[in-house]
Design a protein around this motif. Structure first.
Motif, PDB file in Angstrom:
ATOM      1  N   VAL A 210       2.446  12.600   9.613  1.00 26.23           N
ATOM      2  CA  VAL A 210       2.719  11.238  10.071  1.00 26.23           C
ATOM      3  C   VAL A 210       2.951  11.299  11.566  1.00 26.23           C
ATOM      4  CG1 VAL A 210       3.622  10.365   7.878  1.00 26.23           C
ATOM      5  CG2 VAL A 210       5.187  11.396   9.530  1.00 26.23           C
ATOM      6  N   SER A 211       2.579  10.211  12.239  1.00 21.97           N
ATOM      7  CA  SER A 211       2.766  10.161  13.685  1.00 21.97           C
ATOM      8  C   SER A 211       3.100   8.733  14.098  1.00 21.97           C
ATOM      9  CB  SER A 211       1.495  10.630  14.408  1.00 21.97           C
ATOM     10  OG  SER A 211       0.421   9.752  14.127  1.00 21.97           O
TER      11      SER A 211
ATOM     12  N   ASP B 212       4.470  17.328  10.350  1.00 24.02           N
ATOM     13  CA  ASP B 212       3.670  17.783   9.221  1.00 24.02           C
ATOM     14  C   ASP B 212       4.563  17.917   8.000  1.00 24.02           C
ATOM     15  OD1 ASP B 212       1.347  18.000  10.739  1.00 24.02           O
ATOM     16  OD2 ASP B 212       1.826  20.050  11.360  1.00 24.02           O
ATOM     17  N   GLY B 213       3.957  17.831   6.821  1.00 21.00           N
ATOM     18  CA  GLY B 213       4.710  18.005   5.590  1.00 21.00           C
ATOM     19  C   GLY B 213       4.057  17.257   4.446  1.00 21.00           C
TER      20      GLY B 213
ATOM     21  N   ASP C 232       0.860  -1.183   0.000  1.00 20.97           N
ATOM     22  CA  ASP C 232       0.000   0.000   0.000  1.00 20.97           C
ATOM     23  C   ASP C 232       0.900   1.238   0.000  1.00 20.97           C
ATOM     24  OD1 ASP C 232      -2.369   1.451   0.061  1.00 20.97           O
ATOM     25  OD2 ASP C 232      -2.503   1.449   2.241  1.00 20.97           O
ATOM     26  N   ALA C 233       0.368   2.333  -0.471  1.00 22.92           N
ATOM     27  CA  ALA C 233       1.096   3.605  -0.433  1.00 22.92           C
ATOM     28  C   ALA C 233       0.085   4.742  -0.455  1.00 22.92           C
ATOM     29  CB  ALA C 233       2.044   3.719  -1.630  1.00 22.92           C
ATOM     30  N   ALA C 234       0.419   5.831   0.223  1.00 26.24           N
ATOM     31  CA  ALA C 234      -0.470   6.994   0.265  1.00 26.24           C
ATOM     32  C   ALA C 234       0.327   8.242   0.630  1.00 26.24           C
ATOM     33  CB  ALA C 234      -1.588   6.781   1.284  1.00 26.24           C
TER      34      ALA C 234
ATOM     35  N   GLU D 175      -4.168  11.389   2.476  1.00 29.01           N
ATOM     36  CA  GLU D 175      -4.822  11.332   3.780  1.00 29.01           C
ATOM     37  C   GLU D 175      -4.306  12.469   4.648  1.00 29.01           C
ATOM     38  OE1 GLU D 175      -4.717   7.436   5.525  1.00 29.01           O
ATOM     39  OE2 GLU D 175      -4.833   6.468   3.569  1.00 29.01           O
ATOM     40  N   ALA D 176      -5.115  12.883   5.590  1.00 29.64           N
ATOM     41  CA  ALA D 176      -4.707  13.965   6.489  1.00 29.64           C
ATOM     42  C   ALA D 176      -3.598  13.485   7.423  1.00 29.64           C
ATOM     43  CB  ALA D 176      -5.904  14.468   7.293  1.00 29.64           C
TER      44      ALA D 176
END
Length: 183
Positions: free
Chosen positions: A62-63, A70-71, A55-57, A170-171
């Motif tokens: 990211v957390s 953020d970025g 999968d990739a998005a 995605e957020a």
């Protein structure tokens, strides 16, 4: 006609020499790594690694546990295993090549697939996060996975294609620790 023959032969030899020089690979090609390419969604197996993109998005954040950033991120989920031996079996370097630019997987998160031990015959599924400049949001990319810190010489590098045009956005994506498949 006999006076022109040496000139014609000389010109032909110069052309042949030019072609030979153009076709001769550079010295680096003698020790360069071999690319083991997989197809889109297919697994690729090299001497030290078998890997497949699951999968990739894109993500705006990211957390992982107590860390977040953020970025413009691409998070790739990879299933990897060792084809022959578990000794030193791990993805040590992960690079994303987009055009003529190369981005390395972030080492800031502890739950990345980087460095996770791989097993023979059992996939370890984990995530790799790449922080990209804001202008990188489309095109074709290659995910390059290497199992040693040193530059591979006369060894293989697993290369998996990604189409950035088709990736969802995605957020936030939480990076989870790698797990053995089926566990």
């Amino acid at each position: 006609m006999r006076r022109g023959a040496p000139w014609a032969i000389g010109a032909a030899l110069v052309v042949v020499a030019g072609v030979a020089v153009a076709l001769t690979p550079p010295d680096i090609a003698l020790t360069q790594a071999f690319s083991i390419r997989g197809g889109a969604g297919d697994a690729a197996t090299g001497r030290t690694l078998t890997a497949q993109v699951r999968d990739a998005a894109f993500a705006e954040r990211v957390s992982t546990g107590d860390w977040e950033a953020d970025g413009n991120w691409i998070v790739v989920t990879v299933a990897a295993s060792a084809p022959q031996t578990e000794v030193d079996a791990a993805v040590i370097i992960a690079a994303l090549e987009v055009g003529d630019r190369t981005f390395h997987a972030s080492e800031r998160m502890r739950d990345s697939l980087l460095g996770a031990g791989l097993r023979v015959g059992t996939d370890t599924v984990g995530m790799l996060a790449f922080e990209l400049p804001s202008d990188v949001d489309a095109g074709d990319a290659d995910l390059r996975l290497i199992t040693s810190y040193s530059t591979p010489q006369l060894d293989d590098v697993v290369v998996l294609p990604l189409s950035l045009d088709d990736l969802p956005s995605e957020a936030e994506i939480e990076i989870v620790a790698p797990e053995w498949e089926g566990s």
